[in-house]
Design an enzyme around this catalytic site. Structure first.
Site, mmCIF file in Angstrom:
data_model
loop_
_atom_site.group_PDB
_atom_site.id
_atom_site.type_symbol
_atom_site.label_atom_id
_atom_site.label_comp_id
_atom_site.label_asym_id
_atom_site.label_seq_id
_atom_site.Cartn_x
_atom_site.Cartn_y
_atom_site.Cartn_z
ATOM 1 N N CYS A 109 2.246 -1.526 -1.124
ATOM 2 C CA CYS A 109 1.410 -2.588 -1.704
ATOM 3 C C CYS A 109 0.596 -2.016 -2.863
ATOM 4 O O CYS A 109 0.213 -0.850 -2.856
ATOM 5 C CB CYS A 109 0.474 -3.172 -0.643
ATOM 6 N N ARG B 139 -6.437 0.607 -2.043
ATOM 7 C CA ARG B 139 -6.839 1.400 -0.875
ATOM 8 C C ARG B 139 -5.665 2.075 -0.175
ATOM 9 O O ARG B 139 -5.857 2.754 0.837
ATOM 10 C CB ARG B 139 -7.591 0.492 0.120
HETATM 11 CO CO CO Z 1 -1.711 -5.504 0.373
#
Ligand code: CO
Length: 211
Positions: A42, A46
């Site tokens: 993704c 983070r």
């Molecule tokens: Co994500």
């Protein structure tokens, strides 16, 4: 200091540190890259591939997009996959999602995110539809969200196995292995949730018989 200048300063310090630790670091890496892993993750800031796996430059070939999707019309992803599998000859392809994924959460709403994002998120809605019975049966919303994150990763692993790129590589070399992982923002740990390899059965409908 202007924020972006901090990045450039930090870069100088980092390069210096690398050379002090290992004087050949850059000259070695500039000659060749032989990563064993392709990471499809993704875009979320983070979940940086190298940092959470404690790997160095040169170890992981990386593709990231919103909610780590494998979309068969995505020329960007397919080019990365083709190059990683057929030229770099990676041994493992890892699809790594993460709990708390904003893309997955957005797909669970009925909000109009405008055309481009709607198109992208529709792929996740399709995963929900495929597993509607299981997901609708989970009453706690947070748990349903977590499960959709896992199912989304599993579905993307299947999508990889549907490509002729992977099927041809499996026939020729019996690798790469494809892994579905989910990272937790809460404790920093990765949970393996699914795996496919050259011996795995894939739906007949998607199997090429003349590779
Ligand atoms: Co994500």
């Amino acid at each position: 200091m202007i924020p972006y200048q901090k990045l450039l300063l930090e870069n100088k310090a980092w390069a210096q540190e690398k050379i002090e630790d290992d004087p050949e670091f850059f000259s070695r890496l500039s000659q060749i890259q032989t990563p064993e892993f392709l990471w499809i993750g993704c875009s979320d800031s983070r979940v940086p591939a190298n940092e959470i796996t404690n790997t160095q430059p040169g170890e992981i070939f990386v593709h990231r997009n919103i909610a780590n999707l494998v979309v068969h019309t995505d020329v960007n992803l397919l080019s990365v996959l083709e190059y990683a599998v057929n030229y770099l000859k990676v041994k493992h392809v890892i699809v790594c999602g993460h709990y708390g994924c904003g893309g997955v959460k957005a797909a669970m709403t009925n909000h109009d995110f405008k055309q481009v994002l709607n198109m992208w998120l529709r792929n996740i809605k399709d995963v929900y539809r495929l597993h509607r019975q299981e997901l609708d049966g989970i009453t706690e919303e947070e748990k349903r969200f977590d499960r959709l994150v896992e199912l989304n990763v599993i579905e993307q692993v299947h999508h990889l196995a549907k490509t002729s790129i992977i099927q041809r590589a499996w026939k020729r070399d019996a690798y790469p292995h494809i892994h579905g992982w989910v990272y937790s923002l809460n404790d920093g740990l990765i949970k393996p949730v699914f795996e496919l390899n050259a011996d795995s059965n894939i739906d007949e409908l998607y199997k090429y018989d003349d590779l």
